[in-house]
Design an enzyme around this catalytic site. Structure first.
Site, short mmCIF file in Angstrom:
data_model
loop_
_atom_site.label_atom_id
_atom_site.label_comp_id
_atom_site.label_asym_id
_atom_site.label_seq_id
_atom_site.Cartn_x
_atom_site.Cartn_y
_atom_site.Cartn_z
CB CYS A 5 -0.86 0.05 1.25
SG CYS A 5 -1.88 -1.39 1.45
CB CYS A 444 11.73 -12.03 -2.59
SG CYS A 444 12.59 -10.49 -2.94
#
Ligand code: AMP
Length: 451
Positions: A5, A444
């Site tokens: 966000c 990641c």
């Protein structure tokens, strides 16, 4: 309950009529951080009003709405629900009551210890299940403290939260900004005349004419009230875990994230990629828009002509958001087309920022070859995405990640590319000047989760 966000906040005693307009403009600049819902909360000093809905900022705030939101402080939110439902209920800012009155909260991040929090704060089943997102859970925890003073409430609950969170919180008289102890995602402080603003990225300051002051430090709480701000370190400065994907993909190129300009960093990544993964080619093209600066860097370093060989249709949102594989493939084609006049007969280096499921690269190689490209060499300005993110970047489950299932050459064959090369993790973390490699969260790529 993962959320990717953008958050915003502004506090200014003398901008009554403009406070919501300024939040609107700030959110407009942060639109790339979330396209599913948008909302603004405004405090008049006595009460708080919120308007939020599904859609882009420009769609949600139709004429007339902003002029009804007047006050001394405001927060805003744009949302991309990485894991929870894209429903009105989950849009933000969230408006709630606590012992001290009303408050509104906007949140960027993902907590990793929800069930532990439930036990620590003794939440009943019903209370816990009434929290569809981490943001609702944080609101519930604020309420459980029974504190009348929001700062005190936050000092009680924040040390118990684990994971990534940047918060802007509005009470009737104050604007508060907070960043988790590792500083996963960015939050910056700016000055606008006599007042102050907070935003996920400083691109939201340029648009409203605010001056960038500094980053909110990891673990720091900033309280803005009566055109002044005070600050308190409420979490011990842990080892930093700055999300490297902010620089690779997520942030806007004109922003300064973790005190380094995103476009410059991407250009340097591209140069490094060219050194590590050279190719014999006639031109370098980017996958617009997130691959552009890395492609420019690659072309400059390799001394190969840079061209725009793919055209982006700017009127569709981010294709990644589409829910299933079939739709995703279709939307890549609406989003991007190859310019045959430029690519036909040429050996092309195509630079993109990442391969997640491989859909984008595979479709683009096909598009370029159909448009007559002689060879397509795919170059990726981040290492293979091997692990899913626990701190809110919307990577899918491990099984869906290509590089976990196949070798580099298998992936190259599937992409139908003439060659495929990724930058190394060392190469990527080595391009920063103000941040050390160890300051980043690279989970990641490496699977080393900091929390
Ligand atoms: P894929 O097509 O699944 O391989 O996804 C890679 C494409 O998605 C690249 O072109 C990236 O620019 C983009 N991308 C990478 N990470 C994200 C993310 N977290 N949210 C949305 N798009 C992304």
């Amino acid at each position: 309950m993962r959320e990717e966000c953008g958050v915003f906040g502004i506090c200014h005693n003398n901008l009554k009529n403009e406070i919501a307009q300024l939040s609107y403009l700030g959110l407009f600049a942060l639109q790339h951080r979330g396209q599913e819902s948008a909302g603004i909360a405004v405090s008049s000093g006595k009460n708080i009003l919120v308007y939020r809905d599904l859609g882009l900022v420009g769609e949600v705030f139709k004429e007339g709405i902003l002029s009804t939101l007047q006050g001394i402080a405001s927060i805003g939110h744009v949302r991309y629900s990485a894991a929870s439902l894209n429903s009105w209920q989950n849009s933000q800012p969230i408006l709630q009551e606590f012992a001290g009155g009303s408050f509104a909260l906007a949140h960027n991040g993902h907590l990793t210890n929800q069930s532990e929090l439930r036990t620590i704060f003794g939440l009943s089943d019903q209370n816990f299940h009434n929290c569809p997102t981490d943001s609702h859970l944080i609101c519930k925890l604020i309420q459980t403290t029974r504190e009348k003073n929001m700062e005190k409430a936050l000092e009680k609950i924040i040390p118990q939260l684990k994971g990534a969170f940047c918060l802007t919180i509005l009470t009737e008289g104050k604007l508060i900004g907070l960043r988790d102890a590792q500083g996963f995602h960015p939050l910056v402080l700016g000055r606008l005349g006599d007042g102050y603003a907070l935003a996920s990225e400083d691109c939201a300051f340029s648009i409203i004419g605010a001056q960038y002051l500094r980053e909110v430090q990891p673990g720091e709480m900033i309280v803005i009230e009566n055109n002044r701000y005070r600050t308190k370190q409420i979490l011990a400065g842990n080892k930093k875990a700055l999300c490297i994907f902010e620089h690779v993909y997520f942030a806007r190129p004109d922003s300064n994230v973790f005190e380094e300009n995103v476009a410059e960093i991407r250009e340097r990544i591209g140069r490094r990629l060219a050194q590590e993964q050279p190719a014999e080619a006639d031109m370098v093209i980017c996958v617009p828009d997130s691959g552009r600066f890395a492609a420019l860097g690659y072309a400059h370093e390799a001394n190969i002509l840079y061209q725009e060989g793919l055209l982006k249709n700017n009127y569709i949102g981010r294709t990644y958001i589409q829910p299933n594989q079939k739709l995703r493939e279709y939307t890549v084609k609406i989003k991007l087309s190859a310019i045959a006049g430029i690519v036909a007969g040429k050996r092309i280096v195509m630079v993109d920022d990442s391969i997640v499921r491989g859909t984008t690269s595979r479709n683009l190689v096909k598009l370029l070859k159909n448009a007559g490209a002689k060879e397509v060499h795919v170059r990726i300005s981040s290492p293979p995405v091997n692990y899913s993110c626990h701190y809110d970047i919307a990577t899918p489950a491990r099984e869906e990640l290509w590089t976990n299932r196949f070798s580099l050459d298998k992936l190259r064959q599937w992409l139908e590319a003439d060659s495929l090369g990724y930058i190394s993790l060392k190469g990527l973390t080595g391009v920063f000047q103000k941040n050390k490699p160890a300051d980043f969260c690279t989970a990641c790529f490496s699977g080393e989760y900091p929390v």
